[in-house]
Design an enzyme around this catalytic site. Structure first.
Site, PDB file in Angstrom:
ATOM      1  N   SER A  35       0.806  -1.229   0.000  1.00 43.00           N
ATOM      2  CA  SER A  35       0.000   0.000   0.000  1.00 43.00           C
ATOM      3  C   SER A  35       0.836   1.274   0.000  1.00 43.00           C
ATOM      4  O   SER A  35       0.326   2.341  -0.327  1.00 43.00           O
ATOM      5  CB  SER A  35      -0.943   0.012   1.204  1.00 43.00           C
ATOM      6  OG  SER A  35      -0.210  -0.172   2.406  1.00 43.00           O
ATOM      7  N   ASP A 320      -3.089   8.141   7.744  1.00 47.59           N
ATOM      8  CA  ASP A 320      -4.159   7.281   8.275  1.00 47.59           C
ATOM      9  C   ASP A 320      -3.560   6.232   9.210  1.00 47.59           C
ATOM     10  O   ASP A 320      -2.440   6.414   9.702  1.00 47.59           O
ATOM     11  CB  ASP A 320      -4.968   6.653   7.130  1.00 47.59           C
ATOM     12  CG  ASP A 320      -4.154   5.665   6.306  1.00 47.59           C
ATOM     13  OD1 ASP A 320      -2.963   5.410   6.640  1.00 47.59           O
ATOM     14  OD2 ASP A 320      -4.685   5.125   5.319  1.00 47.59           O
ATOM     15  N   HIS A 323      -0.266   4.777   7.071  1.00 44.74           N
ATOM     16  CA  HIS A 323       0.438   5.329   5.907  1.00 44.74           C
ATOM     17  C   HIS A 323       0.891   6.767   6.105  1.00 44.74           C
ATOM     18  O   HIS A 323       0.224   7.534   6.796  1.00 44.74           O
ATOM     19  CB  HIS A 323      -0.461   5.231   4.670  1.00 44.74           C
ATOM     20  CG  HIS A 323      -0.954   3.841   4.426  1.00 44.74           C
ATOM     21  ND1 HIS A 323      -2.227   3.440   4.754  1.00 44.74           N
ATOM     22  CD2 HIS A 323      -0.317   2.743   3.973  1.00 44.74           C
ATOM     23  CE1 HIS A 323      -2.358   2.152   4.471  1.00 44.74           C
ATOM     24  NE2 HIS A 323      -1.218   1.690   4.003  1.00 44.74           N
TER      25      HIS A 323
END
Ligand SMILES: *[C@@H]1O[C@H](CO)[C@@H](O)[C@H](O)[C@H]1NC(C)=O
Ligand SMILES: *[C@@H]1O[C@H](CO)[C@@H](O)[C@H](O)[C@H]1NC(C)=O
Ligand SMILES: *[C@@H]1O[C@H](CO)[C@@H](O)[C@H](O)[C@H]1NC(C)=O
Ligand SMILES: *[C@@H]1O[C@H](CO)[C@@H](O)[C@H](O)[C@H]1NC(C)=O
Ligand SMILES: *[C@@H]1O[C@H](CO)[C@@H](O)[C@H](O)[C@H]1NC(C)=O
Length: 355
Positions: A35, A320, A323
């Site tokens: 991610s 978040d 990240h």
């Protein structure tokens, strides 16, 4: 017939033209990972919402405020690398590509939640799948440009790898990392697998590898939220340290075995500890809480549409639950591209592409 032929030669002219006048520092970028690097592959997969980011408030600082699937308020690290090398942003996510010509500046295969191991990230593009898609990419490009041009492009291109974080997290979740013999075995197996994939990509023609180490996993808001003390989870950080310490010499060894294999290894972990020791000097004020989320440290849930988000986003380390903000990604990439030996070794990415 004549107009058909001239239409074809026009296409070829246009293709070779776009290759030669390209002002980018490498012909293409190919991206493998999780991610931290995903720019929208997961939008196309049947995955739970936690594995996606194609909804607000993600992308709130992206041009047009578009939630693209990046796990960021704006650009991610791959975008910043690409921009520094003269591209507009990251190459497109593989699963968005409808025409092989879209692959000529590279492809991003990264998929949030994925790892090196086949068992990590059910339903995501695992490393094996990402490498298989690279095989397909090479074949499709060879059909358009011909094999020898493609081999030349691939040898000059940059290959970014950002992975291992989800493997380490999954292992910790299951075992608690209580058995150090088992930990060492796990890490060593993980690196074996990783090197296997790096070797496959090398054998397909890649030469310049920008490899990011694992992050300070035990301090992300998701972890702090679930730790009753609100602190980092040291066992998780130690696994990350162990992975990085073992991976680097193995990659060095691999580069000795594979002629022409060049790499730049970025210590994301060490950069985080460096910033956390002196946040002010890097412009950060909030190092524990995510900008967007809910609950303690905004680490309870991802940045869902019903979550709240901060206004001074450039002062936040985390966007978040897990990240970085685009500010942190941007800073990271400055070190990865231009930094010196203590964080990026044995050379930085700028030196790698010039090598
Ligand atoms: C993977 O996810 C699918 C549903 O998306 C589920 O049916 C399957 O059991 C899962 N496999 C594992 C190993 O968790
Ligand atoms: C620790 O892991 C090793 C290797 O997997 C295993 O042989 C050993 O039985 C484990 N020890 C304990 C106490 O679980
Ligand atoms: C917020 O949105 C998520 C994702 O749609 C949902 O699962 C959750 O129940 C919502 N929470 C509240 C308090 O509405
Ligand atoms: C990223 O950092 C560079 C160098 O500090 C700066 O010029 C640029 O504006 C930043 N980009 C974004 C989107 O913040
Ligand atoms: C990261 O820091 C550790 C501990 O200080 C050090 O041993 C290691 O060499 C550093 N890694 C890199 C890539 O600089």
């Amino acid at each position: 017939m004549a107009s058909f032929i001239s239409a074809i030669s026009f296409v070829f002219l246009a293709l070779s033209f776009s290759i030669t006048v390209e002002s980018t520092l490498v012909p293409a970028i190919f991206v493998f990972g999780d991610s931290l690097a995903d720019v929208g592959n997961n939008n196309y997969l049947d995955l739970p919402m936690i594995s996606k980011a194609n909804f607000p408030h993600n992308g709130i600082d992206f041009p047009g405020r578009i939630p693209t699937g990046r796990f960021s308020n704006g650009f991610n690290g791959i975008d910043f690398i690409a921009m520094e090398l003269g591209f507009v942003k990251s190459p497109p996510p593989y699963l968005s590509i409808r025409n092989a010509i879209q692959m000529k500046k590279g492809v991003n295969y990264a998929s949030g939640g994925s790892g090196i191991l086949q068992t990590t990230g059910n339903g995501t593009l695992t490393m094996a799948t990402q490498v298989k898609y690279f095989v397909d990419t090479k074949r499709a490009l060879a059909k358009i440009f011909g094999g020898s041009i493609v081999n030349d492009i691939l040898a000059k291109s940059l290959y970014c790898f950002v992975t291992a974080n989800n493997d380490i997290f999954a292992y910790y979740s299951v075992t608690g990392a209580a058995n150090s013999t088992a930990n060492t075995k796990f890490i060593s197996n993980l690196i074996d697998e990783y090197l296997g994939y790096l070797t496959m990509v090398y054998k397909l023609g890649a030469r310049k590898f920008a490899i990011s180490g694992s992050i300070l996993i035990g301090c992300v808001p998701y972890i702090r939220n679930r730790n009753p003390t609100g602190g980092c989870i040291d066992e998780l950080n130690q696994l990350s340290v162990q992975f990085n310490a073992a991976a680097l010499p193995r990659i060095q060894q691999l580069s000795n075995q594979l002629p022409g294999f060049k790499y730049s290894y970025m210590s994301l972990y060490n950069l985080s500890t460096k910033i956390l020791a002196k946040p002010d000097s890097f412009g950060f004020k909030e190092l524990k809480s995510a900008c967007c989320g809910t609950g303690k440290f905004n680490g309870e849930t991802p940045c869902y549409p019903n979550a709240t988000y901060c206004s001074r986003r450039t002062e936040y380390f985390y966007w978040d639950i897990a990240h970085p903000t685009q500010s942190l990604s941007n800073l990271t990439i400055q070190f990865q591209l231009y930094g010196s030996n203590s964080l990026v070794t044995p050379i930085n990415v700028k030196q790698l592409i010039e090598s």
